[in-house]
Design a protein around this motif. Sequence first.
Motif, PDB file in Angstrom:
ATOM      1  N   GLN A 164       0.852  -1.167   0.000  1.00  0.00           N
ATOM      2  CA  GLN A 164       0.000   0.000   0.000  1.00  0.00           C
ATOM      3  C   GLN A 164       0.897   1.229   0.000  1.00  0.00           C
TER       4      GLN A 164
ATOM      5  N   TYR B 115       3.874   0.972   2.518  1.00  0.00           N
ATOM      6  CA  TYR B 115       3.614  -0.045   3.538  1.00  0.00           C
ATOM      7  C   TYR B 115       3.623  -1.437   2.916  1.00  0.00           C
TER       8      TYR B 115
ATOM      9  N   LYS C 247       0.674  -3.680   6.146  1.00  0.00           N
ATOM     10  CA  LYS C 247       0.273  -2.649   7.105  1.00  0.00           C
ATOM     11  C   LYS C 247       1.415  -2.142   7.986  1.00  0.00           C
TER      12      LYS C 247
END
Length: 149
Positions: free
Chosen positions: A1, A23, A26
């Motif tokens: 991400q 990322y 996460k």
Amino acid sequence: QIAVNVVNQSGASSKEIGDIDVYLNKSILYTIEAKDKNYAPQDVQHAVKKAIDSGCNRLMFVTGPRANLIQTSQTYKDLINDASKKGVYLAFFTYIDFTKMILSLIPPKTLEEFFKVLINVSKESRLRTDTLEYFYSVAQNNDIIEKQD
């Protein structure tokens, strides 16, 4: 991400580390700080501190055509060594070298597709109008998009 943060804002979000945060699962993988104006060692040190405070140990400092390191006798090597002593891997790139590096890492796409992504990200980041105009000019001069009359 990938989180592209609005440029020239004072880190309004507590989750924001740099101008672009990347990322993996996460967890922060690396952050990118982009400068297109003169900057001092304190600006680099501030970016390093934000990375450390966020648990990030990789920082890319990307400079545009109007960016220069000023007000210092410190070299890039000095700044890199200082960051390393704090546990942060710091790398400096010109915007041209950064773009070449990213293009060499991403799956093959057409230049037109890359340009569309670049413009979308630039608009999301609220880059200055003259920066967007520069992107269009380079794309036109390199036959990536058709010249406008």
